[in-house]
Structure formats: C-alpha cells, structure tokens
Design a protein around this motif. Structure first.
Motif, mmCIF file in Angstrom:
data_model
loop_
_atom_site.group_PDB
_atom_site.id
_atom_site.type_symbol
_atom_site.label_atom_id
_atom_site.label_comp_id
_atom_site.label_asym_id
_atom_site.label_seq_id
_atom_site.Cartn_x
_atom_site.Cartn_y
_atom_site.Cartn_z
ATOM 1 N N GLN A 1 -0.967 29.991 -62.087
ATOM 2 C CA GLN A 1 0.451 30.231 -62.382
ATOM 3 C C GLN A 1 0.825 29.460 -63.635
ATOM 4 O O GLN A 1 0.161 28.499 -64.024
ATOM 5 C CB GLN A 1 1.356 29.857 -61.208
ATOM 6 C CG GLN A 1 1.328 28.423 -60.775
ATOM 7 C CD GLN A 1 2.114 28.209 -59.481
ATOM 8 O OE1 GLN A 1 1.995 28.971 -58.523
ATOM 9 N NE2 GLN A 1 2.935 27.169 -59.444
ATOM 10 N N ALA A 2 1.910 29.897 -64.299
ATOM 11 C CA ALA A 2 2.214 29.425 -65.649
ATOM 12 C C ALA A 2 2.446 27.924 -65.718
ATOM 13 O O ALA A 2 2.089 27.269 -66.698
ATOM 14 C CB ALA A 2 3.436 30.173 -66.186
ATOM 15 N N TYR A 3 3.049 27.354 -64.669
ATOM 16 C CA TYR A 3 3.403 25.937 -64.679
ATOM 17 C C TYR A 3 2.179 25.031 -64.799
ATOM 18 O O TYR A 3 2.288 23.879 -65.215
ATOM 19 C CB TYR A 3 4.170 25.617 -63.399
ATOM 20 C CG TYR A 3 5.369 24.713 -63.567
ATOM 21 C CD1 TYR A 3 6.348 25.008 -64.508
ATOM 22 C CD2 TYR A 3 5.530 23.581 -62.773
ATOM 23 C CE1 TYR A 3 7.458 24.196 -64.648
ATOM 24 C CE2 TYR A 3 6.639 22.762 -62.912
ATOM 25 C CZ TYR A 3 7.592 23.076 -63.851
ATOM 26 O OH TYR A 3 8.685 22.254 -63.997
ATOM 27 N N GLU B 1 -0.053 25.164 -66.885
ATOM 28 C CA GLU B 1 -0.367 24.882 -68.292
ATOM 29 C C GLU B 1 -0.043 23.436 -68.654
ATOM 30 O O GLU B 1 -0.780 22.802 -69.423
ATOM 31 C CB GLU B 1 0.395 25.831 -69.218
ATOM 32 C CG GLU B 1 0.113 25.559 -70.688
ATOM 33 C CD GLU B 1 0.743 26.573 -71.622
ATOM 34 O OE1 GLU B 1 0.579 26.412 -72.846
ATOM 35 O OE2 GLU B 1 1.387 27.525 -71.133
ATOM 36 N N THR C 1 -4.751 32.122 -69.737
ATOM 37 C CA THR C 1 -4.367 33.394 -69.139
ATOM 38 C C THR C 1 -3.962 33.160 -67.691
ATOM 39 O O THR C 1 -4.708 32.531 -66.938
ATOM 40 C CB THR C 1 -5.536 34.403 -69.174
ATOM 41 O OG1 THR C 1 -5.944 34.600 -70.534
ATOM 42 C CG2 THR C 1 -5.125 35.735 -68.572
ATOM 43 N N VAL C 2 -2.781 33.641 -67.308
ATOM 44 C CA VAL C 2 -2.326 33.496 -65.926
ATOM 45 C C VAL C 2 -2.897 34.640 -65.096
ATOM 46 O O VAL C 2 -2.652 35.814 -65.381
ATOM 47 C CB VAL C 2 -0.783 33.503 -65.835
ATOM 48 C CG1 VAL C 2 -0.334 33.418 -64.367
ATOM 49 C CG2 VAL C 2 -0.201 32.337 -66.627
ATOM 50 N N GLU D 1 6.989 26.139 -58.856
ATOM 51 C CA GLU D 1 7.372 27.067 -59.925
ATOM 52 C C GLU D 1 7.781 28.428 -59.379
ATOM 53 O O GLU D 1 8.681 29.081 -59.912
ATOM 54 C CB GLU D 1 6.213 27.238 -60.901
ATOM 55 C CG GLU D 1 6.524 28.211 -62.035
ATOM 56 C CD GLU D 1 5.271 28.701 -62.749
ATOM 57 O OE1 GLU D 1 5.411 29.456 -63.726
ATOM 58 O OE2 GLU D 1 4.164 28.341 -62.327
#
Length: 399
Positions: free
Chosen positions: A167-169, A171, A184-185, A330
């Motif tokens: 998931q993006a969080y 990162e 890449t998510v 998130e």
C-alpha cells in the motif's frame, strides 16, 4: 539439511522466494501460498524457494529447499543458510526460471539475486515488513549488527528490477531505509473474500453460536504474532480499564515470543476472566469463524505495514481499531470502514465503550470495511500475472 529437488526441465518457472513457508503461518507466508496457488491455476508453473523445515506440508507445486537452522524461541521459524548447502547453487543455475519474485530480502532474497545474475532474468522484490524493527529485537544484545544487515537489505532492493509495496503509505518506510528507486503498489488479497454470500449479520450470529460464544457478549479479537511490537501491551492495558464490563470478551489467536508473558500479564491485571489465549490456529475455516464471531478487531500496531489480518477481519464483516498515523491505518476512513485511536489505552478503552453502546453503527462499519478493503487473491494474482508479463516483455534481458 537440503532437500532433493528434481527440477522440471523445459519449463519456464515462476520463481517465488521467501524465508517462511508452511508450517510457518504469517501474512507473508499466506501471500506466497496464494501467489503459488493462483499462478498454478492460471496454467503457469510456480516454484517456491525457501529454507528447509523438518515439518513437512504437502503442496501441489514444486518447492526447492535449502539448508536451515532453528531460531531460538521462534518455532517453527528457521534461519536459511544457503552458504552451507553444497547443492542449492547448482540446482538454481540449472532450473529454467522465467521471472523471479522475492518476498524477503534475507537468505532467499540473496538466492534470487544470484539466479538473476546467472540466468539474466528479471527480479521483483516486495517490501513486506519493517525490517529494522525486527532486527532491533533480534540483535538487542548486538546492536552494531543492525546497520550492517540494513545495508544488505538495501543492496537487495537495489538489485531488483522492480520493487513492490502492498500500500502507498509503505513508501515512507522504504525511503527512510534509503531506497531511492521507483515503487509500485500491488495490494494483497484475501482468501475469505467469498465466504459470506448471504446476510452478513445472520452469518456473524451463527458464527458466535458455532464457537460456543454467548450471543450477548461483545467479542474482541486479535490475530497475529504474539510479539510486543504489535501493541499487545496496549490491548491489555485497555482491557484493564474495561474489566468492569460483564459482557466483554477478548480472544487472542497466534503465537510468539511474548505468549507466556502476555498470559501472566493478563492474570496480573485481573483480566484473565475476559481474555482467552487460543494459540496458533492453522484451520483457516475455523479462523474465519473467529473473525465472523467478533464485533471488533484490535490492531494497535505501529510495526506493521499492510496487515492481512485487518482485511481478513473486514471480509467477515468485522471492523478494526487501529492507531492514528500508523502505516497500517492508511486504508481506514475513521468511522466509515474502521476506527482510529491514539496509542493511549484510555482512548482505546473509551472508544470500545462507545461502540458497545451502538451495535448498529459497528455493523454498518463492518459492511463498509468489507466493501472497501476486500479483494480476492484470484483477482490480485490475476493482476500480478499481468504485471509479470509486462516486466518480462520489457525486460532489458530480453533478446
């Protein structure tokens, strides 16, 4: 010891590398199992590369194992030692892989990098865990080891052609570790996604009866490794503030180094009449019943990135309480598909008291959680296979 592996000649294998595999059960293991299952269902041929384990679990696809040793107080986890395995290197060189995907940057990940360099094929790495936190616990008496191993972890991800995060969080954590490349998510799936097909509330009531729970009780649940990093002390501290409630019950499912201390702490706090420690539960159907029979899932962890257990609970109509500003939170819209609270046990206890008085609100939130957080593994791995095909087509190794 190593295991004999008859590599299937002439096949383009989808290599899946990870340091844990059944009988070890955790979120990453479940991910690897489902990747292998649905890749196989698609007509492709997966091959798992993982440390040897004396407890055998039969699977309908190839598993290549290498030398390992047990980890003290972490049964059945094992350290992989490929350098002590005289056969794994030649087996890997001779196995016809098409693409490599490592879900771990440690021993299996290093083997994946080795195969990439010798066979000139693309390697994907997925960042699943907060590795620095794990290392700080494992090497608390040798803290100088942590930066050395963290450098190796960074070297692994830098060697990958693509790095995926669930998931993006996540990162934020990857960048903190020093990785500067693109990310890449790719979400995780859920093997409970299709269990409930009729009325969810009726299913949840039936699950309580099936497990012998009093239907009038408000059931709380935690599933996962019993380690302090997951906020388990916060759960017990919160329950201590709620021990006056006669119809409140809490189930813990899982094992870990803190298991015995958690039982002792619950007794010392006078909440052992509320809390039941069930140990590890490998029966996935029964586990789904526990999720369904629960009203709230408690997960006050700052340690986890994208916990599968929160999505598993959501699949069974059970919303979660997570910590504000945690990576795991998130995906939660507070009050819509879950609930957020500060790490303060008083805040968590107050939220639980409030929710116990509004069961219809909890049920609506559970339905929203199911609608917004749940994807089947079949759907997710279908996307993964499309991504694999794209990586292979665009690989710089393609002649």
């Amino acid at each position: 010891m190593g295991a004999i592996f008859n590599y299937p000649k002439g096949k383009n294998l989808y290599g899946i590398f990870n340091d844990s595999f059944p009988p070890i059960i955790d979120g990453v293991t479940l991910t690897v199992e489902n990747y292998a299952h649905w890749i196989s269902k698609s007509g492709r041929t997966p091959c798992i590369v993982t440390p040897w384990n004396p407890e055998k679990v039969a699977v309908p696809y190839d598993v290549m194992r290498f030398v390992s040793l047990p980890i003290h107080n972490r049964h059945p986890y094992r350290y992989g030692y490929p350098k002590l395995d005289p056969f794994i290197w030649s087996r890997l060189r001779k196995t016809n892989f098409k693409i490599l995907h490592s879900h771990c940057p440690f021993s299996s990940g290093r083997l994946a990098v080795y195969v990439k360099k010798h066979q000139h094929i693309p390697l994907i790495g997925t960042f699943h865990s907060k590795y620095r936190d794990d290392l700080k616990h494992s090497f608390k008496h040798m803290p100088f080891c942590v930066p050395i191993i963290m450098k190796r972890i960074l070297n692994f991800f830098n060697a990958c052609d693509q790095v995926w995060i669930p998931q993006a969080y996540v990162e934020e954590t990857v960048r903190e570790y020093g990785y500067k490349g693109p990310l890449t998510v790719v979400e995780n799936g859920n093997d409970f996604a299709s269990i409930i097909i009729d009325n969810m509330n009726d299913y949840k009531k039936d699950a309580k009866i099936k497990l012998g729970f009093n239907p009038e009780n408000f059931q709380l649940l935690f599933v996962g490794q019993h380690i302090w990093e997951k906020g388990l002390a916060t759960i017990l501290d919160s329950l201590e503030l709620l021990k006056d409630l006669p119809n409140l019950k809490m189930n813990f499912i899982g094992n870990g180094y803190a298991f015995d201390d958690l039982e002792k702490l619950a007794k010392a706090k006078g909440i052992d009449h509320i809390v039941t420690f069930n140990g590890l539960l490998t029966d996935r159907k029964k586990l789904s019943d526990y999720y369904a029979a629960s009203d709230l899932f408690l997960f006050p962890s700052l340690y986890d990135n994208a916990p599968l257990v929160v999505r598993e609970a959501a699949a069974m109509g059970t919303p979660s309480i997570l910590l504000e500003d945690s990576t795991a939170s998130e995906v939660i819209n507070d009050g819509h598909n879950g609930f957020l609270a500060s790490k303060d046990p008083k805040a968590i206890a107050s939220l639980i008291r409030k929710l116990m008085k509004d069961l219809s609100y909890v049920r609506r939130t559970g339905i929203n959680a199911r609608n917004s957080l749940v994807r089947s593994w079949e759907d997710v791995v279908g996307e993964v296979i499309d991504r694999y095909d794209s990586v292979i087509r665009n690989s710089r190794y393609t002649s």
